[in-house]
Design a protein around this motif. Structure first.
Motif, short mmCIF file in Angstrom:
data_model
loop_
_atom_site.label_atom_id
_atom_site.label_comp_id
_atom_site.label_asym_id
_atom_site.label_seq_id
_atom_site.Cartn_x
_atom_site.Cartn_y
_atom_site.Cartn_z
N ARG A 1 20.99 33.03 103.83
CA ARG A 1 21.30 34.27 104.54
C ARG A 1 21.94 33.98 105.89
O ARG A 1 22.83 34.72 106.34
CB ARG A 1 20.02 35.09 104.72
CG ARG A 1 19.50 35.70 103.42
CD ARG A 1 18.26 36.53 103.68
NE ARG A 1 17.76 37.15 102.46
CZ ARG A 1 16.79 38.05 102.43
NH1 ARG A 1 16.21 38.45 103.57
NH2 ARG A 1 16.40 38.57 101.29
N LEU A 2 21.48 32.92 106.56
CA LEU A 2 22.06 32.57 107.85
C LEU A 2 23.47 32.05 107.71
O LEU A 2 24.20 31.92 108.71
CB LEU A 2 21.18 31.54 108.55
CG LEU A 2 19.83 32.06 109.05
CD1 LEU A 2 18.99 30.91 109.61
CD2 LEU A 2 20.00 33.16 110.10
N GLN A 3 23.87 31.72 106.49
CA GLN A 3 25.25 31.29 106.23
C GLN A 3 26.08 32.39 105.58
O GLN A 3 27.14 32.12 105.01
CB GLN A 3 25.23 30.03 105.35
CG GLN A 3 24.55 28.86 106.06
CD GLN A 3 24.53 27.62 105.19
OE1 GLN A 3 25.52 26.88 105.12
NE2 GLN A 3 23.42 27.41 104.52
N GLY A 4 25.57 33.61 105.68
CA GLY A 4 26.33 34.77 105.24
C GLY A 4 26.21 35.13 103.78
O GLY A 4 26.91 36.04 103.31
N TRP A 5 25.32 34.46 103.04
CA TRP A 5 25.15 34.74 101.61
C TRP A 5 23.79 35.40 101.38
O TRP A 5 22.75 34.87 101.77
CB TRP A 5 25.22 33.44 100.80
CG TRP A 5 26.57 32.82 100.78
CD1 TRP A 5 27.05 31.87 101.64
CD2 TRP A 5 27.64 33.12 99.87
NE1 TRP A 5 28.34 31.56 101.33
CE2 TRP A 5 28.74 32.30 100.25
CE3 TRP A 5 27.78 33.99 98.79
CZ2 TRP A 5 29.95 32.33 99.56
CZ3 TRP A 5 28.99 34.00 98.12
CH2 TRP A 5 30.06 33.19 98.50
N ASP A 6 23.80 36.55 100.71
CA ASP A 6 22.54 37.19 100.38
C ASP A 6 21.78 36.30 99.39
O ASP A 6 22.39 35.62 98.55
CB ASP A 6 22.78 38.57 99.76
CG ASP A 6 21.52 39.43 99.78
OD1 ASP A 6 20.52 39.01 100.39
OD2 ASP A 6 21.54 40.51 99.16
N ALA A 7 20.47 36.28 99.48
CA ALA A 7 19.65 35.45 98.61
C ALA A 7 18.26 36.08 98.50
O ALA A 7 17.73 36.60 99.48
CB ALA A 7 19.54 34.03 99.17
N GLU A 8 17.70 36.00 97.31
CA GLU A 8 16.40 36.61 97.03
C GLU A 8 15.44 35.56 96.50
O GLU A 8 15.69 34.94 95.47
CB GLU A 8 16.55 37.72 95.99
CG GLU A 8 15.25 38.41 95.62
CD GLU A 8 15.43 39.50 94.58
OE1 GLU A 8 14.41 40.07 94.15
OE2 GLU A 8 16.59 39.76 94.19
N THR B 1 21.15 34.05 94.05
CA THR B 1 22.24 34.14 95.02
C THR B 1 23.59 34.14 94.31
O THR B 1 23.68 33.78 93.12
CB THR B 1 22.19 32.96 96.02
OG1 THR B 1 23.16 33.14 97.04
CG2 THR B 1 22.43 31.63 95.31
N ASP B 2 24.62 34.52 95.04
CA ASP B 2 26.00 34.39 94.56
C ASP B 2 26.72 33.22 95.23
O ASP B 2 27.90 32.99 94.95
CB ASP B 2 26.78 35.68 94.81
CG ASP B 2 26.46 36.75 93.79
OD1 ASP B 2 26.32 36.41 92.60
OD2 ASP B 2 26.34 37.93 94.18
N ALA B 3 26.04 32.50 96.12
CA ALA B 3 26.67 31.33 96.71
C ALA B 3 27.10 30.39 95.58
O ALA B 3 26.33 30.15 94.65
CB ALA B 3 25.69 30.63 97.66
N PRO B 4 28.31 29.86 95.63
CA PRO B 4 28.90 29.16 94.47
C PRO B 4 28.41 27.73 94.27
O PRO B 4 29.19 26.77 94.30
CB PRO B 4 30.39 29.21 94.77
CG PRO B 4 30.47 29.19 96.26
CD PRO B 4 29.30 30.00 96.74
#
Length: 365
Positions: free
Chosen positions: A218-225, A271-274
């Motif tokens: 999240r701190l790198q701009g990617w939503d994550a659960e 997450t959607d981080a690749p």
């Protein structure tokens, strides 16, 4: 998939499975002594709470068509599932045992940690660099702790809708799986309360790690659960863990990993981080389990079948839910099958995998 050194060492000892070594017996490394927990008689108070519908039916045992799973246990709200009264009964087992009290308190502290909001534009990395950054987190004391690693295994899988429970929605494309090794000296005491406390402790670690990895993203701009067992509620944990390389499904219904056997717990981050999906690993667990009967003989309610069964259209190892649950509840989580599994003994798994690989080469050459 990456892993760390096992958290604890120690021999099998005189564990609850009542096993002894026997030489020159192929895959059957152990022969059973009489099981002191058989015959098992469930507490009448618990029996009175068993619902009319079978947990095996909820799980899809015998169904030939694929479908999404249904939540059978560990519901955030027990009143929403047929076995909810039994889940509530579980919470009343050994409520004042010192080891369990300490483990619950530690887990509650971890649960109270707050998570940051999504901040700024998403950081851009190639998939391999995302994986490398994740792998480095356990060594970063900003995310870990002074006395243990943030996690012991990690892997990434492309999200599969067949892993999502009915009634739930997952939009993220990736699921990061995290693994947490038990202290074998504690888990081999199963089904004593100390083993149950060790399970609670590792679920606490799992919660902390999932929240911190999600917070890092999240701190790198990617939503994550973050998702933490046992009450994941959204997604089954074992299928994505197998898909990302943690190991193979064993006869006892748990994953068998080369390093930790079945003696570990899971959590996850959506997450959607690749991230780059990590490869599935196979090391002939099926052939081992087909001829090994250690967990079958160790299981007090005789819930482990010697053959695979069809579950929601897939032939797989399956543990009888209706037989397992009463003993599981009565002993605050049992864990006999994972402690008895030969793969779970520290230092054994890699040697077993190498032996099975050599055997496979001989049979295929």
């Amino acid at each position: 998939m990456a892993s760390a050194t096992p958290m604890a060492a120690g021999g099998l000892g005189d564990n609850a499975a009542r096993l002894v070594k026997t030489p020159s017996c192929g895959n059957n490394f152990f022969m059973p002594k009489p099981n002191s927990y058989r015959p098992f008689q469930p507490d009448p108070a618990q029996v009175a709470l068993i619902p009319e519908i079978s947990g095996n039916a909820i799980n899809g045992l015998g169904e030939s068509a694929p479908r999404r799973p249904r939540l059978v246990y560990w519901a955030p709200d027990p009143d929403t599932i047929p076995h909810g009264a039994m889940q509530r009964w579980f919470y009343k087992v050994n409520p004042d045992h010192p080891a369990l009290v300490r483990a619950r308190e530690q887990r509650a502290q971890m649960a109270s940690e707050t998570m940051p909001e999504v901040t700024g534009a998403p950081v851009q990395r190639v998939p391999e660099d995302w994986n490398a950054a994740l792998a480095a987190l356990p060594e970063d004391r900003q995310f870990g702790a002074s006395d243990d690693r943030l996690f012991d295994m990690w892997g990434v899988a492309q999200m599969d809708p067949h892993w999502v429970y009915e009634g739930q929605t997952v939009t993220q494309s990736r699921i990061i799986m995290l693994g947490f090794a038990h202290d074998y000296a504690e888990i081999e005491t199963a089904p004593e309360p100390e083993a149950g406390a060790e399970v609670v402790k590792q679920y606490g670690r799992a919660m902390r790690a999932a929240k911190r990895v999600a917070g890092w993203l999240r701190l790198q701009g990617w939503d994550a659960e973050p998702l933490t067992g046992p009450m994941t509620s959204k997604v089954m944990m074992i299928p994505p863990a197998i898909a990302c390389g943690f190991g193979e499904l064993g006869k006892h219904g748990s994953i068998i990993n080369q390093e930790f056997g079945s003696s570990f717990r899971l959590s996850a981050v959506l997450t959607d981080a690749p991230f780059a999906p990590t490869p599935k690993r196979c090391f002939n667990v099926d052939s081992f389990c087909e001829s090994c009967r250690v967990c079958e003989n160790a299981c007090p309610p005789e819930a482990i079948a010697p053959y695979k069964q069809t579950v929601r259209g897939v032939e797989k190892w399956y543990v009888d839910f209706d037989r397992c649950l009463p003993f599981f509840n009565q002993t605050f989580g049992c864990a006999i099958c994972i402690s008895a599994c030969p793969w779970s003994r520290p230092g054994v798994g890699f040697n077993l995998a190498a032996k099975l690989a050599r055997r496979s080469e001989r049979t295929t050459s």
